[in-house]
Design a protein around this motif. Structure first.
Motif, PDB file in Angstrom:
ATOM      1  N   LEU A 123      69.635  75.848  17.040  1.00 34.93           N
ATOM      2  CA  LEU A 123      69.227  74.989  18.147  1.00 34.93           C
ATOM      3  C   LEU A 123      67.805  75.335  18.560  1.00 34.93           C
ATOM      4  CD1 LEU A 123      70.216  72.756  19.986  1.00 34.93           C
ATOM      5  CD2 LEU A 123      70.964  74.509  21.587  1.00 34.93           C
ATOM      6  N   LEU A 130      71.477  66.012  19.009  1.00 32.14           N
ATOM      7  CA  LEU A 130      71.334  67.287  18.318  1.00 32.14           C
ATOM      8  C   LEU A 130      71.467  67.041  16.821  1.00 32.14           C
ATOM      9  CD1 LEU A 130      73.458  69.584  20.636  1.00 32.14           C
ATOM     10  CD2 LEU A 130      71.058  68.954  20.815  1.00 32.14           C
ATOM     11  N   PHE A 161      72.914  70.143  11.435  1.00 36.68           N
ATOM     12  CA  PHE A 161      74.090  70.994  11.524  1.00 36.68           C
ATOM     13  C   PHE A 161      74.395  71.673  10.191  1.00 36.68           C
ATOM     14  CE2 PHE A 161      74.580  68.476  15.244  1.00 36.68           C
ATOM     15  CZ  PHE A 161      75.277  69.255  16.122  1.00 36.68           C
ATOM     16  N   HIS A 177      76.060  75.448  16.874  1.00 36.23           N
ATOM     17  CA  HIS A 177      74.971  74.798  16.138  1.00 36.23           C
ATOM     18  C   HIS A 177      74.265  75.754  15.190  1.00 36.23           C
ATOM     19  CE1 HIS A 177      71.163  72.818  15.276  1.00 36.23           C
ATOM     20  NE2 HIS A 177      71.744  71.685  15.616  1.00 36.23           N
ATOM     21  N   GLY A 198      75.775  74.958  10.813  1.00 38.32           N
ATOM     22  CA  GLY A 198      76.860  74.989  11.807  1.00 38.32           C
ATOM     23  C   GLY A 198      78.239  75.132  11.245  1.00 38.32           C
TER      24      GLY A 198
END
Length: 70
Positions: free
Chosen positions: A49, A64, A67, A46, A70
């Motif tokens: 986070l 979640l 991103f 990620h 990510g």
């Protein structure tokens, strides 16, 4: 209420940071870690986070978000 507008799903939700002051329990934390573990199993990191990137829907399911790194 859940609805779909132009292919984007909207859900009734609260950011985890809003829940921190009210009701953060072990069950919700376990659900968040299950999501993190699923990402790891898929080889996805990620990279950002934190509580503001976790959404909790009305059924106490964590999502979640964010991103972009990510």
């Amino acid at each position: 209420m859940e609805r779909i507008d132009h292919g984007v799903r909207a859900i009734d939700d609260a950011a985890l940071v809003e829940r921190l002051a009210r009701e953060l329990d072990d069950e919700l934390l376990r659900a968040v870690w299950r999501q993190v573990a699923a990402l790891g199993a898929a080889g996805i990191a990620h990279h950002d986070l934190r509580a503001k990137n976790i959404l909790v829907d009305r059924w106490d399911r964590p999502w979640l978000l964010s991103f972009t790194l990510g």
